[in-house]
Scaffold this motif. Structure first.
Motif, short mmCIF file in Angstrom:
data_model
loop_
_atom_site.label_atom_id
_atom_site.label_comp_id
_atom_site.label_asym_id
_atom_site.label_seq_id
_atom_site.Cartn_x
_atom_site.Cartn_y
_atom_site.Cartn_z
N PHE A 189 0.64 -1.06 0.03
CA PHE A 189 0.11 0.11 -0.26
C PHE A 189 0.85 1.43 -0.26
CE2 PHE A 189 -2.17 3.53 2.42
CZ PHE A 189 -3.36 3.72 1.25
N VAL A 190 2.35 1.04 0.62
CA VAL A 190 2.23 2.95 1.37
C VAL A 190 3.61 2.55 -0.60
CG1 VAL A 190 4.74 3.38 2.25
CG2 VAL A 190 2.91 2.14 3.59
N PHE A 191 3.71 1.36 -1.03
CA PHE A 191 4.95 1.81 -2.01
C PHE A 191 4.30 1.87 -3.16
CE2 PHE A 191 7.18 -0.57 -5.42
CZ PHE A 191 7.74 0.46 -6.30
N VAL A 192 3.08 1.03 -3.42
CA VAL A 192 1.81 1.40 -4.61
C VAL A 192 1.93 3.35 -4.70
CG1 VAL A 192 -0.10 1.56 -5.67
CG2 VAL A 192 1.63 -0.97 -5.28
N MET A 193 1.24 3.64 -3.36
CA MET A 193 0.90 5.16 -3.20
C MET A 193 2.14 6.02 -3.96
SD MET A 193 -2.75 5.61 -1.77
CE MET A 193 -2.30 7.07 -0.97
N ALA A 194 3.33 5.48 -2.79
CA ALA A 194 4.02 6.41 -3.22
C ALA A 194 4.00 6.38 -5.31
CB ALA A 194 5.79 5.49 -2.97
N VAL A 195 4.15 5.11 -5.33
CA VAL A 195 4.70 5.39 -7.17
C VAL A 195 3.51 5.97 -7.56
CG1 VAL A 195 4.64 3.84 -9.22
CG2 VAL A 195 5.51 3.09 -7.08
N LEU A 196 2.12 5.58 -7.21
CA LEU A 196 1.55 6.80 -8.08
C LEU A 196 1.38 8.12 -8.54
CD1 LEU A 196 -1.99 4.56 -6.85
CD2 LEU A 196 -0.86 5.02 -9.01
N LYS A 197 1.81 8.52 -6.76
CA LYS A 197 2.38 10.08 -6.57
C LYS A 197 3.11 10.38 -7.21
CE LYS A 197 1.71 14.23 -4.60
NZ LYS A 197 0.66 14.94 -5.17
N ILE A 198 4.73 9.55 -6.79
CA ILE A 198 5.29 9.80 -7.72
C ILE A 198 5.71 10.36 -9.21
CG2 ILE A 198 7.97 9.44 -8.72
CD1 ILE A 198 8.37 8.41 -5.50
N THR A 199 5.17 9.34 -10.24
CA THR A 199 4.52 9.44 -11.35
C THR A 199 3.71 10.51 -12.20
OG1 THR A 199 3.19 6.83 -11.08
CG2 THR A 199 5.17 6.30 -11.93
N ALA A 200 2.97 10.56 -10.88
CA ALA A 200 1.66 11.53 -11.24
C ALA A 200 2.46 13.64 -11.52
CB ALA A 200 0.66 11.69 -10.81
N ASN A 201 3.71 13.52 -11.48
CA ASN A 201 4.21 14.53 -11.48
C ASN A 201 5.52 14.26 -12.63
OD1 ASN A 201 5.31 17.04 -10.67
ND2 ASN A 201 5.06 16.51 -8.57
N PRO A 202 5.26 15.05 -13.51
CA PRO A 202 6.77 14.68 -14.86
C PRO A 202 7.42 15.95 -14.57
CG PRO A 202 4.92 15.39 -15.42
CD PRO A 202 3.38 15.21 -14.13
N SER A 203 7.49 17.06 -13.37
CA SER A 203 8.02 17.86 -12.95
C SER A 203 9.64 17.46 -12.40
CB SER A 203 7.21 18.97 -12.13
OG SER A 203 6.88 18.74 -11.06
N LEU A 204 9.24 15.99 -11.70
CA LEU A 204 9.68 16.09 -10.69
C LEU A 204 11.22 15.22 -11.49
CD1 LEU A 204 8.24 13.73 -8.25
CD2 LEU A 204 9.15 15.35 -7.55
N GLY A 205 11.48 15.66 -12.96
CA GLY A 205 12.28 15.44 -13.91
C GLY A 205 12.80 13.59 -13.03
N PHE A 206 14.80 14.02 -13.04
CA PHE A 206 15.30 12.77 -12.53
C PHE A 206 15.13 12.13 -11.32
CE2 PHE A 206 19.26 11.14 -10.66
CZ PHE A 206 19.60 10.09 -11.85
N ALA A 207 14.49 13.53 -9.98
CA ALA A 207 14.42 13.05 -9.27
C ALA A 207 13.36 11.87 -8.44
CB ALA A 207 13.80 15.10 -8.24
N SER A 208 12.44 11.36 -9.87
CA SER A 208 11.84 10.63 -9.77
C SER A 208 12.22 9.79 -9.62
CB SER A 208 10.40 11.25 -10.88
OG SER A 208 11.15 10.61 -12.20
N HIS A 209 13.20 9.46 -10.14
CA HIS A 209 13.73 7.76 -10.38
C HIS A 209 14.74 7.52 -9.42
CE1 HIS A 209 13.30 8.40 -15.01
NE2 HIS A 209 13.93 9.07 -14.24
N ILE A 210 15.16 8.44 -8.62
CA ILE A 210 15.72 8.42 -6.77
C ILE A 210 14.17 8.05 -5.49
CG2 ILE A 210 16.84 9.59 -4.94
CD1 ILE A 210 18.51 11.10 -7.47
#
Length: 240
Positions: A149-170
């Motif tokens: 639950f925690v991991f998937v919530m994080a993935v959904l939030k991170i991948t919904a924000n393209p402005s994160l750029g390289f930080a999204s991978h980290i």
């Protein structure tokens, strides 16, 4: 059609490499590290592997390399059902290939004792286990539901924000590292049925008998996360 095949190949190979590097590290530290350092090294291995694979594959297939991530993306309306089926099949086959590669490495390397002397959940080809939870499958399912639950919530939030750029991978890698730090001592941390299936097939015994736990927990956790996520953040997504 050709574009979809490329995506499926990426998910297949990505999942295989994820299993080899993540579970392979669990095998290595299982025989050569103290429990404390072994936890951290293994957690970092899974997280760093996801970070690298994300950087390589995210613009091609999205780098799901996990059936429950694809399930969450389907529920959230980000991929089509046909894409979900293709990804899921590719990921499970990739997990099996990864397990086969690990088995060959262990056999060729002369590591004969697959039961290990480190953590029941991580030493046998990196297969997940419920032995550290008194072999109680229901407790293990609850653990995997929470971790996923925690991991998937994080993935959904991170991948919904393209402005994160390289930080999204980290951030993706750190999210997976976090759940591993807690979960390794309990179940070995699955949060990914494809990652669990491959090693379990080749480790055999109790690992394959209880692998259903590492399907049930992550799938339930993923569905809960995908259903709750839109209540917290509502966005429009383009179908792949």
């Amino acid at each position: 059609m050709q574009k979809n095949i490329v995506k499926y190949i990426c998910e297949f190979l990505g999942t295989a490499f994820f299993v080899v590097f993540g579970c392979g590290t669990a095998i290595s530290v299982g025989y050569n590290s103290s429990i404390g350092s072994g936890y951290l090294i293994t957690a970092l291995a899974f997280g760093l592997t996801l970070t690298v694979l994300s950087y390589i594959l995210i613009d091609i297939s999205g780098c799901h390399i996990n059936p429950v991530i694809s399930l969450a993306m389907l529920i959230d309306g980000r991929i089509k059902f046909t894409t979900f089926i293709g990804y899921t099949v590719s990921q499970y086959l990739g997990g099996i290939l990864g397990g086969a590669i690990l088995f060959l490495i262990v056999e060729a390397g002369g590591v004969a004792d697959l039961s290990g002397d480190y953590l029941e959940g991580t030493s046998a080809l990196g297969a997940n286990s419920i032995s550290n939870l008194s072999n109680n499958p229901w407790v293990a399912i609850i653990v995997e539901v929470l971790l996923t639950f925690v991991f998937v919530m994080a993935v959904l939030k991170i991948t919904a924000n393209p402005s994160l750029g390289f930080a999204s991978h980290i951030l993706l890698g750190l999210s997976l590292t976090l759940v591993h730090i807690l979960g390794i001592a309990l179940t070995g941390t699955s949060v990914n049925p494809a990652r669990s299936l491959g090693p379990a097939i080749f480790a055999g015994g109790e690992y394959i008998k209880t692998v259903w736990v590492f399907f049930a927990g992550p799938i339930i956790g993923s569905m809960l996360a995908a259903l709750i996520y839109p209540v917290i953040v509502k966005k429009e997504y383009t179908l792949l």
